[in-house]
Design a protein around this motif. Structure first.
Motif, short mmCIF file in Angstrom:
data_model
loop_
_atom_site.label_atom_id
_atom_site.label_comp_id
_atom_site.label_asym_id
_atom_site.label_seq_id
_atom_site.Cartn_x
_atom_site.Cartn_y
_atom_site.Cartn_z
N THR A 222 0.99 -0.95 -0.04
CA THR A 222 -0.08 -0.14 -0.03
C THR A 222 1.21 1.23 0.04
OG1 THR A 222 -1.74 1.15 1.01
CG2 THR A 222 -0.33 -0.20 2.54
N ASN A 223 0.24 2.60 0.00
CA ASN A 223 1.08 3.50 -0.02
C ASN A 223 1.74 4.01 1.25
OD1 ASN A 223 0.42 4.84 -2.77
ND2 ASN A 223 -1.62 4.14 -2.27
N MET B 90 -8.57 9.58 -0.99
CA MET B 90 -8.63 8.32 -2.06
C MET B 90 -7.43 7.25 -1.87
SD MET B 90 -9.27 10.68 -5.25
CE MET B 90 -8.42 12.18 -4.65
N HIS B 91 -7.72 6.33 -2.35
CA HIS B 91 -6.90 5.08 -2.45
C HIS B 91 -5.46 5.38 -2.99
CE1 HIS B 91 -5.70 0.72 -1.46
NE2 HIS B 91 -5.75 0.55 -2.89
N GLU B 92 -5.36 5.80 -4.30
CA GLU B 92 -4.31 6.26 -5.14
C GLU B 92 -4.00 7.57 -5.04
OE1 GLU B 92 -3.14 3.45 -6.07
OE2 GLU B 92 -4.97 2.34 -6.74
N PRO B 93 -2.75 7.83 -5.13
CA PRO B 93 -2.29 9.45 -5.34
C PRO B 93 -3.07 9.85 -6.38
CG PRO B 93 -0.58 8.05 -5.23
CD PRO B 93 -1.58 6.95 -5.51
N PRO C 226 -7.84 6.43 -12.00
CA PRO C 226 -7.25 5.25 -12.46
C PRO C 226 -6.87 4.47 -11.45
CG PRO C 226 -5.68 6.97 -13.05
CD PRO C 226 -7.05 7.54 -12.25
N SER C 227 -6.82 3.03 -11.51
CA SER C 227 -6.36 2.19 -10.40
C SER C 227 -4.99 2.00 -10.77
CB SER C 227 -7.26 1.12 -10.29
OG SER C 227 -6.45 0.16 -9.38
N VAL C 228 -3.94 2.17 -9.98
CA VAL C 228 -2.82 1.84 -10.28
C VAL C 228 -2.12 0.63 -9.59
CG1 VAL C 228 -1.94 4.14 -10.88
CG2 VAL C 228 -1.78 3.39 -8.64
N SER C 229 -3.24 0.06 -8.79
CA SER C 229 -2.90 -1.20 -8.03
C SER C 229 -2.31 -2.35 -9.01
CB SER C 229 -4.15 -1.58 -7.18
OG SER C 229 -4.11 -2.71 -6.77
N THR D 217 -13.24 -5.46 -11.06
CA THR D 217 -12.85 -4.12 -10.55
C THR D 217 -13.10 -3.16 -11.24
OG1 THR D 217 -11.41 -5.49 -9.21
CG2 THR D 217 -10.99 -3.04 -9.38
N THR D 218 -13.40 -1.99 -10.77
CA THR D 218 -13.52 -0.80 -11.56
C THR D 218 -11.93 -0.13 -11.75
OG1 THR D 218 -15.83 0.10 -10.86
CG2 THR D 218 -14.53 1.63 -11.50
N MET D 219 -11.66 0.05 -12.93
CA MET D 219 -10.03 0.40 -13.35
C MET D 219 -10.09 1.96 -13.38
SD MET D 219 -8.92 -2.50 -12.47
CE MET D 219 -7.12 -2.20 -13.11
N VAL D 220 -11.01 2.57 -13.90
CA VAL D 220 -10.85 3.94 -14.24
C VAL D 220 -12.44 4.33 -14.49
CG1 VAL D 220 -10.38 3.84 -16.68
CG2 VAL D 220 -9.69 5.86 -15.24
N ARG D 221 -12.72 5.61 -14.13
CA ARG D 221 -14.13 6.37 -14.52
C ARG D 221 -13.63 7.16 -15.82
NH1 ARG D 221 -13.33 5.40 -9.53
NH2 ARG D 221 -15.03 4.13 -8.37
N LEU D 222 -14.56 7.42 -16.66
CA LEU D 222 -14.42 8.15 -17.70
C LEU D 222 -15.33 9.32 -17.78
CD1 LEU D 222 -13.97 5.77 -20.68
CD2 LEU D 222 -12.18 6.64 -19.20
#
Ligand SMILES: [Zn+2]
Length: 327
Positions: A9-10, A144-147, A308-311, A318-323
């Motif tokens: 994780t971060n 948020m989960h990702e930076p 966008p998910s960088v995991s 899994t939702t990877m990105v929303r547009l």
């Protein structure tokens, strides 16, 4: 502050606050504080810890209460949300404190709240409901989960998001304001009926301050909260002037309307570039990602990539990105 780097994780660069002194509240409900100025004005609510691992909001709420600020007009309510989840906070394993039984930000439909179902989150939501439903204005503080650059979630298109965008623009923070499509798994607090009614002036906004445990998320949380309270005239500008940070003022606003989510259909999913979020893909048809055998392309000109998910680990579905469409 000690930096802790949990596995997978971060890094955790901020320290969870000790909020035990705020447990008793002054409303009969634990961790709910309400201050009535005795003067006419709006009923304004700020909530932190909707997700127990999103500690930046709790840090600034604890700071605000400790400073002893009181409203000059109307009523100010401050709530620490999911305490049961936050009680499990462990910087070496920060993911476990997000919620206890279910996501606290998916339980807010009348149908679900009034059902005979039970969970730690439903129990807490039923206690907080009278405060949420009597609020004229609500700020719900998340991270948020990702930076990712901060963004304001203004709610669902056609369901109160226009008034939330108007309010957010006045705050001048953050740059990115988002209309979204909600979540099929349940309603959020900002979607309570009075907030979701376009004809009702009552308004709710949800700030995503940045990555959960970055120091900058605390700065964004503090500035957003103070500007929200000043804008609603609950707190005077003078009272908090020394805590305002002009460097976080957005020079302009990017308003994004999310239209769809890209879901992983395969374990072979990869973005064409290492996106960090809020990039704009200029041309319709330009590639964004490989999703198994398919290429995900921009559905329109100026497609914005949201979260966008960088995991490196995900499951199919899994939702990877929303547009989103830049407006
Ligand atoms: Zn959250």
């Amino acid at each position: 502050m000690n930096q802790v780097t949990p596995i997978n994780t971060n890094p955790v660069d901020i320290q969870a606050p000790d909020i035990t002194r705020w447990q008793a509240g002054n409303t009969g409900v634990d961790f709910v504080w309400q201050f009535d100025s005795g003067k006419p004005g709006p009923n304004v609510m700020v909530q932190s810890l909707t997700h127990g691992n999103e500690i930046c909001g709790a840090i600034v709420m604890e700071w605000f209460l400790s400073q002893g600020f009181k409203p000059q007009k109307g009523v100010l309510t401050m709530t620490f949300g999911n305490l049961a989840a936050f009680a499990r906070w462990d910087p070496a394993n920060p993911g476990i404190s997000r919620y206890t039984d279910e996501d606290f930000n998916r339980v807010w439909s009348d149908e679900y709240l009034k059902s005979n179902k039970n969970s730690a989150e439903l129990e807490r939501a039923r206690l907080l409901l009278p405060f949420v439903d009597s609020a004229d204005y609500l700020l719900d503080i998340h991270s948020m989960h990702e930076p990712c650059a901060p963004l304001m979630v203004c709610g669902v298109t056609g369901e109160g998001a226009d008034k939330a965008v108007e309010l957010s623009k006045r705050l001048g923070i953050p740059e990115c304001l988002m209309y979204d499509t909600g979540h099929p798994s349940g309603k959020r607090m900002i979607e309570r009926p009075h907030f979701a009614d376009p004809n009702n002036p009552k308004t709710a906004i949800l700030i995503e301050c940045g990555q959960h445990w970055e120091k900058s998320s605390v700065d964004v949380a503090r500035q957003t909260m103070l500007r929200f309270l000043i804008d609603r005239e609950v707190i005077s500008h003078e009272a908090v002037a020394s805590h305002l940070n002009a460097s976080l003022q957005a020079k302009s606003h990017k308003v994004v309307k999310v239209t769809e989510a890209v879901v992983a259909k395969s374990s072979e999913f990869s973005f064409v570039q290492p996106f960090k979020g809020l990039e704009v893909i200029p041309k319709k048809g330009d590639p964004i990602a490989k999703n198994g055998d398919e290429t995900v392309v921009a559905p329109y000109d100026n497609t914005v990539l949201v979260m966008p998910s960088v995991s490196k680990q995900w499951k199919i579905g899994t939702t990877m990105v929303r547009l989103g469409q830049l407006m």
